[in-house]
Design an enzyme around this catalytic site. Sequence first.
Site, PDB file in Angstrom:
ATOM      1  N   ARG A  83       0.832  -1.192   0.000  1.00  0.00           N
ATOM      2  CA  ARG A  83       0.000   0.000   0.000  1.00  0.00           C
ATOM      3  C   ARG A  83       0.872   1.250   0.000  1.00  0.00           C
ATOM      4  O   ARG A  83       1.985   1.233   0.510  1.00  0.00           O
ATOM      5  CB  ARG A  83      -0.910   0.018   1.224  1.00  0.00           C
ATOM      6  CG  ARG A  83      -2.162  -0.842   1.064  1.00  0.00           C
ATOM      7  CD  ARG A  83      -3.080  -0.752   2.261  1.00  0.00           C
ATOM      8  NE  ARG A  83      -2.480  -1.373   3.426  1.00  0.00           N
ATOM      9  CZ  ARG A  83      -1.924  -0.712   4.432  1.00  0.00           C
ATOM     10  NH1 ARG A  83      -1.936   0.608   4.457  1.00  0.00           N
ATOM     11  NH2 ARG A  83      -1.404  -1.363   5.440  1.00  0.00           N
ATOM     12  N   TYR A 222      -1.491  -3.707  -6.919  1.00  0.00           N
ATOM     13  CA  TYR A 222      -1.221  -4.523  -5.736  1.00  0.00           C
ATOM     14  C   TYR A 222      -2.250  -4.374  -4.616  1.00  0.00           C
ATOM     15  O   TYR A 222      -2.620  -3.267  -4.238  1.00  0.00           O
ATOM     16  CB  TYR A 222       0.162  -4.177  -5.166  1.00  0.00           C
ATOM     17  CG  TYR A 222       0.742  -5.321  -4.362  1.00  0.00           C
ATOM     18  CD1 TYR A 222       1.413  -6.348  -4.992  1.00  0.00           C
ATOM     19  CD2 TYR A 222       0.558  -5.393  -2.979  1.00  0.00           C
ATOM     20  CE1 TYR A 222       1.905  -7.417  -4.278  1.00  0.00           C
ATOM     21  CE2 TYR A 222       1.056  -6.465  -2.252  1.00  0.00           C
ATOM     22  CZ  TYR A 222       1.740  -7.477  -2.908  1.00  0.00           C
ATOM     23  OH  TYR A 222       2.221  -8.544  -2.194  1.00  0.00           O
ATOM     24  N   LYS A 231      -9.664  -2.624   1.395  1.00  0.00           N
ATOM     25  CA  LYS A 231      -9.441  -1.457   2.252  1.00  0.00           C
ATOM     26  C   LYS A 231     -10.231  -0.236   1.767  1.00  0.00           C
ATOM     27  O   LYS A 231     -10.753   0.536   2.581  1.00  0.00           O
ATOM     28  CB  LYS A 231      -7.955  -1.118   2.307  1.00  0.00           C
ATOM     29  CG  LYS A 231      -7.051  -2.291   2.657  1.00  0.00           C
ATOM     30  CD  LYS A 231      -7.315  -2.840   4.032  1.00  0.00           C
ATOM     31  CE  LYS A 231      -6.284  -3.909   4.370  1.00  0.00           C
ATOM     32  NZ  LYS A 231      -6.453  -4.424   5.725  1.00  0.00           N
ATOM     33  N   HIS A 251     -10.970  -2.661  11.237  1.00  0.00           N
ATOM     34  CA  HIS A 251      -9.842  -3.479  10.772  1.00  0.00           C
ATOM     35  C   HIS A 251      -9.605  -4.600  11.798  1.00  0.00           C
ATOM     36  O   HIS A 251      -8.633  -4.558  12.547  1.00  0.00           O
ATOM     37  CB  HIS A 251      -8.615  -2.563  10.651  1.00  0.00           C
ATOM     38  CG  HIS A 251      -7.458  -3.168   9.937  1.00  0.00           C
ATOM     39  ND1 HIS A 251      -6.167  -2.744  10.136  1.00  0.00           N
ATOM     40  CD2 HIS A 251      -7.392  -4.152   9.016  1.00  0.00           C
ATOM     41  CE1 HIS A 251      -5.354  -3.444   9.363  1.00  0.00           C
ATOM     42  NE2 HIS A 251      -6.070  -4.303   8.680  1.00  0.00           N
ATOM     43  N   SER A 273      -1.776  -4.012  10.040  1.00  0.00           N
ATOM     44  CA  SER A 273      -1.411  -4.964   8.999  1.00  0.00           C
ATOM     45  C   SER A 273      -0.116  -5.685   9.367  1.00  0.00           C
ATOM     46  O   SER A 273       0.819  -5.071   9.893  1.00  0.00           O
ATOM     47  CB  SER A 273      -1.190  -4.239   7.674  1.00  0.00           C
ATOM     48  OG  SER A 273      -2.342  -3.525   7.312  1.00  0.00           O
ATOM     49  N   CYS A 275       0.534  -7.922  11.680  1.00  0.00           N
ATOM     50  CA  CYS A 275       0.814  -8.125  13.105  1.00  0.00           C
ATOM     51  C   CYS A 275       0.163  -9.416  13.608  1.00  0.00           C
ATOM     52  O   CYS A 275      -0.051  -9.593  14.808  1.00  0.00           O
ATOM     53  CB  CYS A 275       0.323  -6.959  13.946  1.00  0.00           C
ATOM     54  SG  CYS A 275       1.315  -5.475  13.755  1.00  0.00           S
ATOM     55  N   ASP A 302      -9.471 -10.049   8.708  1.00  0.00           N
ATOM     56  CA  ASP A 302      -8.984  -8.687   8.435  1.00  0.00           C
ATOM     57  C   ASP A 302     -10.007  -7.583   8.670  1.00  0.00           C
ATOM     58  O   ASP A 302      -9.643  -6.511   9.120  1.00  0.00           O
ATOM     59  CB  ASP A 302      -8.482  -8.617   6.984  1.00  0.00           C
ATOM     60  CG  ASP A 302      -7.620  -7.389   6.719  1.00  0.00           C
ATOM     61  OD1 ASP A 302      -6.804  -7.036   7.579  1.00  0.00           O
ATOM     62  OD2 ASP A 302      -7.766  -6.784   5.639  1.00  0.00           O
ATOM     63  N   ARG A 392       2.099 -12.229  -0.599  1.00  0.00           N
ATOM     64  CA  ARG A 392       0.772 -12.586  -0.115  1.00  0.00           C
ATOM     65  C   ARG A 392       0.237 -13.861  -0.744  1.00  0.00           C
ATOM     66  O   ARG A 392       0.686 -14.271  -1.811  1.00  0.00           O
ATOM     67  CB  ARG A 392      -0.201 -11.445  -0.467  1.00  0.00           C
ATOM     68  CG  ARG A 392       0.144 -10.089   0.154  1.00  0.00           C
ATOM     69  CD  ARG A 392      -0.402  -9.972   1.539  1.00  0.00           C
ATOM     70  NE  ARG A 392       0.003  -8.760   2.235  1.00  0.00           N
ATOM     71  CZ  ARG A 392      -0.664  -8.259   3.260  1.00  0.00           C
ATOM     72  NH1 ARG A 392      -1.779  -8.838   3.698  1.00  0.00           N
ATOM     73  NH2 ARG A 392      -0.237  -7.189   3.887  1.00  0.00           N
TER      74      ARG A 392
END
Length: 608
Positions: A83, A222, A231, A251, A273, A275, A302, A392
Site C-alpha cells: 500500500r 497490488y 481497504k 480493521h 497490517s 501483526c 482482516d 501474499r
Amino acid sequence: MDAASPTPPTVSGTGTSLAALADWVNAVAALTRPDAIHWCDGSEAESAALNAQMQADGTLIALNPQTHPNCWLHRSNPQDVARVEHLTFICTPEREDAGPNNHWMAPTEAHAKIDALFDGCMRGRTLYVVPYCMGPIDSPLARCGVEITDSPYVVANMRIMTRMGAPALARIEREGAEGAARGERASTFVKGLHSTGELDPNRRFIMHFPEELTIKSYGSGYGGNALLGKKCHALRIASYQARSEGWLAEHMLILGVENPQGVTRYIAAAFPSACGKTNLAMLIPPEGYRQAGWKIWTVGDDICWMRPGADGQLYAINPEAGFFGVAPGTSKKSNPNALATIQSNTIFTNVGVTADNQPWWEGIDNGQTPVTDWQGQPFDPAVRPAAHPNSRFTVSARQCPSYSPMTEDPQGVPISAIVFGGRRASLVPLVFEARDWTHGVLVGASMGSETTAAATGAVGVLRRDPMAMKPFCGYNFADYFGHWLSFDQPGAKLPKIFHVNWFRKGSDGKFLWPGFGDNLRVLEWMLARVEGKAGAIETPIGLLPVEAEMDLAGITLSEEARSKLLGFDREGWQAEFAGIGEYLASYGGRVPPALAAEQQQIARALEE
Ligand code: SAT
Ligand code: MN
C-alpha cells in the site's frame, strides 16, 4: 471510420438492467477507451478463460500441480509491492472532515487530476465490470459495489476475496430499482474505478470520495491499492457510511472460541497490517486445551462490520470471502490452518519458488530451499530475500479447516469481547482490560505499533495507530472516536474491551511470550472475565490478570517474562500518557470531551 469516431468497444457478458450502472460504465468507457468491455458473472468458465489468458501472457505462472493443485504465482512490478499511504487521499469537500489522520484533496481537484490519468488509459485493453457483495449475499449488513478494472489479475483476486458476479449484480439491480422507486437519485452501490496504468509510482493515486460512494485508483495493481472491495470500500468508504448509519467498519479479525462445554463466544480483534491477525484468527489450541475440547472457529482475518442488534449486543459479519494473507512467517508452527488452506486454488504474489516449483518464503520452515526469488532471479540471499516481506496469498476462506459456518449467517455473530493490540517491544503488558466502554475507546484510540512491510516506508518505527485504522479510516479520527463513544447507550449490551501485546521483548531482545496457539490462554482469561469468573488487579491503565487465574500450564516463563508481561510500570506509563495526551491534542477541538477527560483522569491517577 474516421479518427473522430473511434471503433466502439466489443461487449461481452451479462450487461445490466440498472440504468445508473449502465450509464457509469458507458461514461468510464468513453473516458478510458478500452478495446473491449466484459461484464463478469463470476462463473467457472469465465474464470478458466481469464486464467488461460493470464498463463499465456505470463501474468500467472503455474506452480507444481502435484503438491499445489490449481495454484499460481504472480510477480508484481518490483515498484508496486505494498500500500502507498502517501498517495492515498480522502476527498471530502471540507479538509477538516478527512482530518489530520488522512491525506486530503478537494474533490474537484482530485477528480481532475486522476481523470487526466484515466484518459485513454485502457486503449488496447479490456475493461472488466466486476459486481461484488461485501458480506453474505442475503445479509442486511452486507453492502455492494462494482469495480471497473483493466487487470485480469484483479478480477481473479476479487473473485476469491468477495462474493463476485451474477448474485451480486442481482442484488445491486434490485437495490437500485428499489432506490429509484423511492425517487432516490444517488446510486446504492460503491463505484470503484481502477487501472494499473503504467505502474509508474509517479503516476499513482488511490482516491476516495466518500460522499459520492466513489473510489478511483490508478497506477498500482497490488493488494489494497487495487482490490477495491478490501481497504478502499470495506474500510475507508464503509467507515464513513457506518458513521451516518450507526454501525462500525473495523480493521478486525473475528474468531469464535468454543469451550469444552460447547459454548462458542465471538471475539473481534484489531491489529495493524502484518501483526498476526490471520494467525490469531486461525489459532490451533495448545495440546492440553485441544484435549479438553477447546476449538477456534475462523470467521474473518482482516475486516469486521458490526451493528447493534435488537437485543443490544453488537453483531458482526466478515465482509470478505477470502484471505489476502502475508506469506512470510507462515509455517506449520505459526499457522498450520493457513498452510493447509493454501495447498490448492491459491494465488501467490511475490513469493520465491523451489526447484520443483513449489511456493517458498522466509519462515516457511519446511526443509525446502528456494532457487528463484520473487523477482524471478536466481535466489541469492545476499541480494534480496526469496519472498518479498509483503508477499501474499489469496485464497477462499472456505478452504480453511477452522472456517466457521456462522460466517454465512446473514445476521452475523454476537461479539463478546473487542481486543486491541499492536507491536510494542517495551512497556505494554501482555493483556489488560478496560474499565468501561469510554476507557476502552481511549485504549483503542491510543494504540501504538511498530510499522511493518505492509505499507511502503520505514519498518519498525513506533506510530500511533488508533484501532489499527490509521491507514483506513475514511474520516476525521476525532469524529471517529466520537462515533465509537456513541454506542454506549441505555439498553446497549456492549462487549468488554481488552488490549494485548504479543510482541513484548526481554533485555536480550527476544520475545517474552511464546505467541501463536498459546494466545488462547489470554483469550480464555478474557472470556472468564466476560462470564464474571475471573478477578483482576486494578491499576490506572486498566485491569490486569491475577497470575494464578491464568492457565500457564505447559509453558515456562522466566522471572523477567512474568514481571514484564503481567506487571505495570508506573513511570513508563506516565510518559506514555503524556504522549497520548499530545496525540489527542493534535486533533484539536474536535476531540470528544469525554475522551480527553478520560485521558486526563488516568494521567492524574498515574501521578498519585
Ligand atoms: O494490501 S492490503 O492493504 O490489502 C493488506 C494490508 O495492508 O492489510
Ligand atoms: Mn489488513
